[in-house]
Design a protein around this motif. Structure first.
Motif, mmCIF file in Angstrom:
data_model
loop_
_atom_site.group_PDB
_atom_site.id
_atom_site.type_symbol
_atom_site.label_atom_id
_atom_site.label_comp_id
_atom_site.label_asym_id
_atom_site.label_seq_id
_atom_site.Cartn_x
_atom_site.Cartn_y
_atom_site.Cartn_z
ATOM 1 N N LEU A 58 0.831 -1.199 0.000
ATOM 2 C CA LEU A 58 0.000 0.000 0.000
ATOM 3 C C LEU A 58 0.869 1.254 0.000
ATOM 4 O O LEU A 58 0.593 2.214 -0.732
ATOM 5 N N LYS A 59 1.923 1.246 0.791
ATOM 6 C CA LYS A 59 2.814 2.393 0.857
ATOM 7 C C LYS A 59 3.448 2.665 -0.498
ATOM 8 O O LYS A 59 3.574 3.815 -0.932
ATOM 9 N N THR A 60 3.842 1.599 -1.183
ATOM 10 C CA THR A 60 4.452 1.748 -2.508
ATOM 11 C C THR A 60 3.461 2.305 -3.515
ATOM 12 O O THR A 60 3.790 3.178 -4.331
ATOM 13 N N LYS A 61 2.220 1.805 -3.450
ATOM 14 C CA LYS A 61 1.194 2.251 -4.393
ATOM 15 C C LYS A 61 0.848 3.733 -4.176
ATOM 16 O O LYS A 61 0.710 4.502 -5.132
ATOM 17 N N MET A 66 1.946 10.788 0.433
ATOM 18 C CA MET A 66 0.517 10.549 0.610
ATOM 19 C C MET A 66 0.277 9.487 1.675
ATOM 20 O O MET A 66 -0.701 9.568 2.432
ATOM 21 N N TYR A 67 1.153 8.497 1.757
ATOM 22 C CA TYR A 67 0.996 7.453 2.766
ATOM 23 C C TYR A 67 1.190 8.035 4.168
ATOM 24 O O TYR A 67 0.421 7.719 5.090
ATOM 25 N N GLN A 68 2.202 8.877 4.347
ATOM 26 C CA GLN A 68 2.427 9.489 5.650
ATOM 27 C C GLN A 68 1.250 10.388 6.042
ATOM 28 O O GLN A 68 0.868 10.451 7.217
ATOM 29 N N ALA A 69 0.678 11.080 5.064
ATOM 30 C CA ALA A 69 -0.509 11.902 5.333
ATOM 31 C C ALA A 69 -1.681 11.027 5.756
ATOM 32 O O ALA A 69 -2.471 11.400 6.636
ATOM 33 N N LEU A 132 -7.525 -1.289 -2.609
ATOM 34 C CA LEU A 132 -6.449 -2.237 -2.906
ATOM 35 C C LEU A 132 -6.972 -3.659 -2.780
ATOM 36 O O LEU A 132 -7.561 -4.028 -1.756
ATOM 37 N N ASN A 133 -6.801 -4.446 -3.848
ATOM 38 C CA ASN A 133 -7.108 -5.874 -3.831
ATOM 39 C C ASN A 133 -5.788 -6.620 -3.663
ATOM 40 O O ASN A 133 -4.937 -6.591 -4.557
ATOM 41 N N PHE A 134 -5.621 -7.268 -2.523
ATOM 42 C CA PHE A 134 -4.353 -7.919 -2.222
ATOM 43 C C PHE A 134 -4.143 -9.202 -3.024
ATOM 44 O O PHE A 134 -3.028 -9.703 -3.119
ATOM 45 N N PHE A 135 -5.227 -9.741 -3.607
ATOM 46 C CA PHE A 135 -5.102 -10.987 -4.361
ATOM 47 C C PHE A 135 -4.661 -10.745 -5.799
ATOM 48 O O PHE A 135 -3.726 -11.365 -6.285
#
Length: 353
Positions: A58-61, A66-69, A132-135
């Motif tokens: 998720l962080k990479t995507k 934006m992830y830190q926000a 996010l779809n993890f599969f």
């Protein structure tokens, strides 16, 4: 497994989670959802769902900033099981499939924002959504044009204690009920392309004539979405006209009905009448393109205070009216006349029915 995150801005809550659905209903709904405070945990079927939020994928995507926000703010999370038809299909097909679901689940966050306004003046927004779809590895990032402001046009974080959050979640379902398609007459939400970006035409789908409570909530959102105080006051007045179903002599009728409906004593009744008459003067000048006569004798801070007062009146009126479903009139003349008669009786007697 699909994970949908609505980032919640401009709200402070405790470091815990607040489930949106009873535990015994999650299997029936095939959906899990909660509001999560910063650095808190959310356990479903013996597993901490926040592990998914902190997953490096998720962080990479999202990207580092934006992830830190995202993790610095409360969020509304949904877990949606993956279905067989989500495998071996194109990204475009998934965009359409998940796009509608994203809008529907983001509506929970928008309704929560409105519900928080019912509790107290606030400008909670949910403009950033992540799926996010993890599969299958599908990811989409969505933004929704739904910025809101406080009643004085400013933006600030507002603290909600645990009890207030619970009250807002309960009120959220009332808001959702009156914004459902059968009440709001919302049309199909169409998707278009803009420079390769998919855009969902949500406002256009909502620009129809639904029942009065749905229209009042849309006027409320129009008021909250602007920092222009004259426009904000204009929309507040439209909301009251919609609820009271009054036609003609709006300035005096709305001022008098509002005062009779919510005033605690004669002194407040006099103040409400005065402020609402002033609000209608601001509305008239603004809608006709003129300068505000109000500002010839008052400063901008006085206009902000007037907007705050009218916002408070609208909150108190709407909170009472929305609890009486018989006042939710449709577009038929008979239905509207019934509600108008109800409020004219209040106007004539000067007392609440």
């Amino acid at each position: 497994m699909n994970l949908l995150i609505n980032r919640l801005d401009n709200i402070q809550i405790s470091h815990k989670n607040f489930p949106l659905f009873p535990a015994d209903k999650m299997s029936e709904l095939n959906l899990a959802g909660t509001i999560v405070g910063i650095n808190s945990e959310y356990w479903v079927n013996g597993k901490n769902v926040m592990v998914l939020v902190h997953n490096p994928i998720l962080k990479t995507k999202i990207g580092e900033q934006m992830y830190q926000a995202l993790i610095r703010k409360p969020m509304m999370l949904f877990l949606i099981p993956t279905q067989e038809n989500e495998f071996d299909v194109s990204v475009d097909a998934l965009d359409k499939l998940y796009g509608i679901q994203t809008i529907n689940l983001n509506n929970f966050a928008q309704a929560f924002s409105i519900a928080c306004w019912f509790i107290k003046d606030s400008c909670i927004r949910a403009t950033h959504t992540y799926w996010l779809n993890f599969f299958c590895g599908y990811y989409s990032q969505n933004s929704r044009s739904m910025d809101v402001t406080l009643s004085d046009g400013t933006i600030a974080e507002i603290n909600f204690d645990d009890h207030e959050v619970q009250l807002a979640i309960m009120m959220m379902y009332t808001v959702l009920r009156y914004l459902l398609p059968d009440e709001a007459h919302t049309g199909d939400v169409h998707m278009t392309l803009s420079g390769g970006t998919k855009v969902w035409e949500i406002d256009k789908a909502m620009s129809t004539e639904g029942k009065s409570f749905a229209r009042a909530l849309l006027f409320l959102q129009e008021a909250r979405r602007t920092g222009m105080l004259s426009t904000k006051i204009d929309k507040y007045c439209s909301l009251l006209e919609c609820l009271f179903a009054i036609e003609g002599n709006h300035k005096e009728n709305i001022a008098s009905i509002t005062a009779a409906y919510i005033a605690k004593d004669e002194a407040e009744k006099k103040l409400i009448k005065s402020n609402m008459r002033t609000a209608y003067g601001v509305r008239s000048d603004s809608s006709h393109g003129g300068s505000l006569k109000f500002l010839r004798k008052h400063n901008p801070e006085d206009l902000a205070e007037l907007s705050k007062s009218v916002d408070d009146y609208v909150r108190r009126v709407l909170s009472k009216v929305i609890a009486q479903d018989e006042l939710n009139y449709d577009t038929s003349r008979a239905s509207k006349e019934k509600v108008k008669k109800h409020f004219l009786a209040i106007l004539q007697t000067g007392k609440q029915n």
